[in-house]
Design an enzyme around this catalytic site. Sequence first.
Site, mmCIF file in Angstrom:
data_model
loop_
_atom_site.group_PDB
_atom_site.id
_atom_site.type_symbol
_atom_site.label_atom_id
_atom_site.label_comp_id
_atom_site.label_asym_id
_atom_site.label_seq_id
_atom_site.Cartn_x
_atom_site.Cartn_y
_atom_site.Cartn_z
ATOM 1 N N CYS A 1 0.723 -1.485 -0.016
ATOM 2 C CA CYS A 1 -0.119 -0.107 0.073
ATOM 3 C C CYS A 1 0.886 1.123 0.123
ATOM 4 C CB CYS A 1 -1.339 -0.046 0.944
ATOM 5 S SG CYS A 1 -2.187 -0.625 1.208
ATOM 6 N N ARG B 1 2.959 0.240 -5.548
ATOM 7 C CA ARG B 1 3.597 -0.724 -3.551
ATOM 8 C C ARG B 1 1.858 -1.159 -3.688
ATOM 9 N NH1 ARG B 1 6.673 2.054 -0.655
ATOM 10 N NH2 ARG B 1 5.395 1.008 1.261
ATOM 11 N N TRP C 1 -3.144 -2.538 -1.454
ATOM 12 C CA TRP C 1 -3.030 -4.085 -2.019
ATOM 13 C C TRP C 1 -3.413 -5.137 -0.931
ATOM 14 C CZ3 TRP C 1 -0.489 -8.231 0.227
ATOM 15 C CH2 TRP C 1 0.301 -9.148 -0.782
ATOM 16 N N ASN D 1 -0.696 1.946 6.024
ATOM 17 C CA ASN D 1 -0.063 0.853 5.345
ATOM 18 C C ASN D 1 0.766 -0.061 6.723
ATOM 19 O OD1 ASN D 1 3.736 0.680 3.521
ATOM 20 N ND2 ASN D 1 2.720 -0.815 3.691
ATOM 21 N N GLY D 2 0.584 -1.503 6.701
ATOM 22 C CA GLY D 2 1.184 -2.631 6.944
ATOM 23 C C GLY D 2 -0.385 -3.212 7.650
ATOM 24 N N GLU E 1 16.032 -16.789 -12.081
ATOM 25 C CA GLU E 1 15.534 -15.159 -12.243
ATOM 26 C C GLU E 1 15.290 -15.208 -12.986
ATOM 27 O OE1 GLU E 1 14.958 -12.692 -10.277
ATOM 28 O OE2 GLU E 1 15.199 -11.222 -12.065
ATOM 29 N N LYS F 1 10.713 -13.871 -13.787
ATOM 30 C CA LYS F 1 10.464 -12.695 -14.907
ATOM 31 C C LYS F 1 9.621 -12.437 -14.966
ATOM 32 C CE LYS F 1 12.363 -9.732 -13.628
ATOM 33 N NZ LYS F 1 13.038 -9.764 -11.797
ATOM 34 N N GLU G 1 6.058 -13.512 -13.050
ATOM 35 C CA GLU G 1 5.732 -12.184 -12.611
ATOM 36 C C GLU G 1 5.029 -11.076 -13.307
ATOM 37 O OE1 GLU G 1 8.591 -10.367 -9.805
ATOM 38 O OE2 GLU G 1 9.633 -10.835 -11.267
ATOM 39 N N HIS H 1 15.722 -35.074 -12.911
ATOM 40 C CA HIS H 1 15.376 -35.787 -11.819
ATOM 41 C C HIS H 1 13.849 -35.543 -11.876
ATOM 42 C CE1 HIS H 1 19.784 -37.293 -10.648
ATOM 43 N NE2 HIS H 1 19.659 -36.230 -10.530
ATOM 44 N N LYS I 1 5.274 -4.301 -5.291
ATOM 45 C CA LYS I 1 7.204 -3.866 -5.780
ATOM 46 C C LYS I 1 8.174 -4.039 -4.078
ATOM 47 C CE LYS I 1 10.927 -2.139 -7.512
ATOM 48 N NZ LYS I 1 11.652 -3.528 -8.503
HETATM 49 C C1 G6P Z 1 8.978 -8.368 -4.219
HETATM 50 C C2 G6P Z 1 9.576 -7.327 -5.502
HETATM 51 C C3 G6P Z 1 10.952 -8.243 -6.243
HETATM 52 C C4 G6P Z 1 11.597 -8.262 -5.501
HETATM 53 C C5 G6P Z 1 11.297 -8.497 -3.938
HETATM 54 C C6 G6P Z 1 12.483 -7.940 -2.957
HETATM 55 O O1 G6P Z 1 8.540 -8.929 -4.003
HETATM 56 O O2 G6P Z 1 8.267 -7.911 -6.569
HETATM 57 O O3 G6P Z 1 11.259 -7.693 -7.621
HETATM 58 O O4 G6P Z 1 12.588 -8.691 -5.607
HETATM 59 O O5 G6P Z 1 10.534 -7.881 -3.329
HETATM 60 O O6 G6P Z 1 12.160 -6.881 -2.808
HETATM 61 P P1 G6P Z 1 13.703 -5.762 -1.919
HETATM 62 O O7 G6P Z 1 13.167 -4.544 -1.857
HETATM 63 O O8 G6P Z 1 13.650 -6.765 -0.748
HETATM 64 O O9 G6P Z 1 14.778 -6.288 -3.072
#
Ligand code: G6P
Length: 612
Positions: free
Chosen positions: A2, A27, A74, A100-101, A483, A487, A490, A506, A607
Amino acid sequence: MCGIVGYIGKDDGTEICLKGLKRLEYRGYDSAGMAVVDNQEIKSIKVKGRVAALEEKQKNNPLKGSLVIAHTRWATHGVPSEENAHPHFDCHKQFAIVHNGIIENYASLKRWLEEKGHKFTSQTDTEVIPHLIEDYYEGDLVATVQKVLSLVEGTYGLAIISAKEPDKMVAARCGSPLILGICDNGDYIVASDPTAVVEYTRKVVYLNDREVVVLNHGSYQIFTLDNKEVERETSEIAWDLAQIEKGGFPHFMLKEIFNQPDTVSNAMRGRIILSENRVKLGGLIDYLDSLAKSERIVFVACGTSWHAGLIAEYLFENLASLPTEVEYASEFRYKGSIVNTDTPYFVISQSGETADTLESLRKVKSAGGKVFGIVNVVGSTIARETDAGIYLHAGPEIGVASTKAFTSQVTVLSLLALYLAKARGKMSDEDMQARLNSVLALPKIIEKILKNADSIKNIAERYIKYNNFLYLGRGYNFPVALEGALKLKEISYIHAEGYPAAEMKHGPIALIDQNMPVVVVATDTEDIIYQKVMSNIEEVRARGGNIIAIATEGNEDIKNFATEVIYVPKTAGFISPIVNVIPLQLLSYYMAAARGCDIDKPRNLAKSVTVE
Ligand code: G6P
């Protein structure tokens, strides 16, 4: 998660707050709302959906006020809906809050309040706060907020306004970020992060946990929850508005991918002293000797940052012979892990606000251990609570899927590994010189890959109909496979799994047929594992699978085995993750774009994960 924004000033602050919400939408973006105090009355609007919908509503029936709070959500407690959107109010709409929290003890507080006759209108945890304020209020908003916040357990970054005290805003934080922007004209903007204020001021105050800021027209004071006044210096935001705008790109993610020649340069700037054949890491200067003498290092992180940690494990063990472990912060914080005070812990976080990473840091510190940070956001909570660290200097990353922060993290970690390799006597001068030169060559190599973006786009568009992908890599490039798969999941909502190439046998091999494309990182032709990766490619081919190979320029042979080949320039193996991840970022970006996905705001994600 949020995002919250609040304004107190001389003019109407609704536009500033709406703009702020747009900047904070990364956020969370499932519902939004805003409230003002107008003529001793709280007025509000709320929508289910994006900030754009709130803007529409505001156009039709505008709120106006010089005391404003606003929120983009969120969902944690309660589905995304107008009722659950913030601001939330007490029974008589005298107090309004954006939060937020998570208030963890909300259920018992809600029961207690309901027994006393309070009527709740949402399923949120947040709504207990305005009702508690209503219950305890005896004419002093600040004292009441302090009292109420000492009753709640959990995390908050919040802002409160009241019709009873229309010249005041009270904001507070504990575990969720909150900053105060101080404008030259005496206006104040509180927000979850500096992106919402930088258009108006670069002068900010970072609040600490369990602090309350009281904003009046033209003055502010910071207090602890037990009412001790706190003096806090102001800080300058080190970047400008241009960095948080799209700059002609259709999405922030694409802009951030294309930024990488610069951001990787920034991550190494001033840190490679080629004439002295050494790495200089100013932020860790007081600790480098003890780091070099340590017998073990632990990295703790989440998401993409955790993948950077995995690459660090290979770097530290291969180059510096330093045993390294990598932990998911969400697991580390709760497991009975014994914190060894001789072991240096590193937390890696782009935002510097991820709740699990922050709590892991606190766990180590409270056991007497040392924690260092690899962080992008300057002044973030993790940056402030670590003993020392290395900043990425990548500038604000807005796209929810992390790209430029990842390559900067790996760049910085490669430099740290080289420093430690030298300090531990594990690397000859000649080897060091060659490796430093390969790091310095990275920006040009990345530029070259980006010039090839259109051909990656063509490949991506041919593969959008597939629903499952497997990503394979080995050694340094096993985390790159993870990674790449992350991506794709996501932003394009295509199922993808990353695997160490040899582990395919495996289990995942059972899935392979013509409907399961396999993306294989097959660079490092001189490495002994290259031939083994080629065998994995053969195994996929034998089962009718399509192969998209990431290969080194000049490797013509691979065309005989792979369905598609994406070439990258030759580079040293230890920094190949920084190079090889770029085509994988582009591949997922273009697939998501071709599938019409909302790339910068993928569904259900945020994010900065400030809740656990
Ligand atoms: C969320 C974001 C990711 C990020 C992760 C860790 O899941 O969508 O892109 O890698 O948080 O975030 P940080 O800010 O701690 O790297």
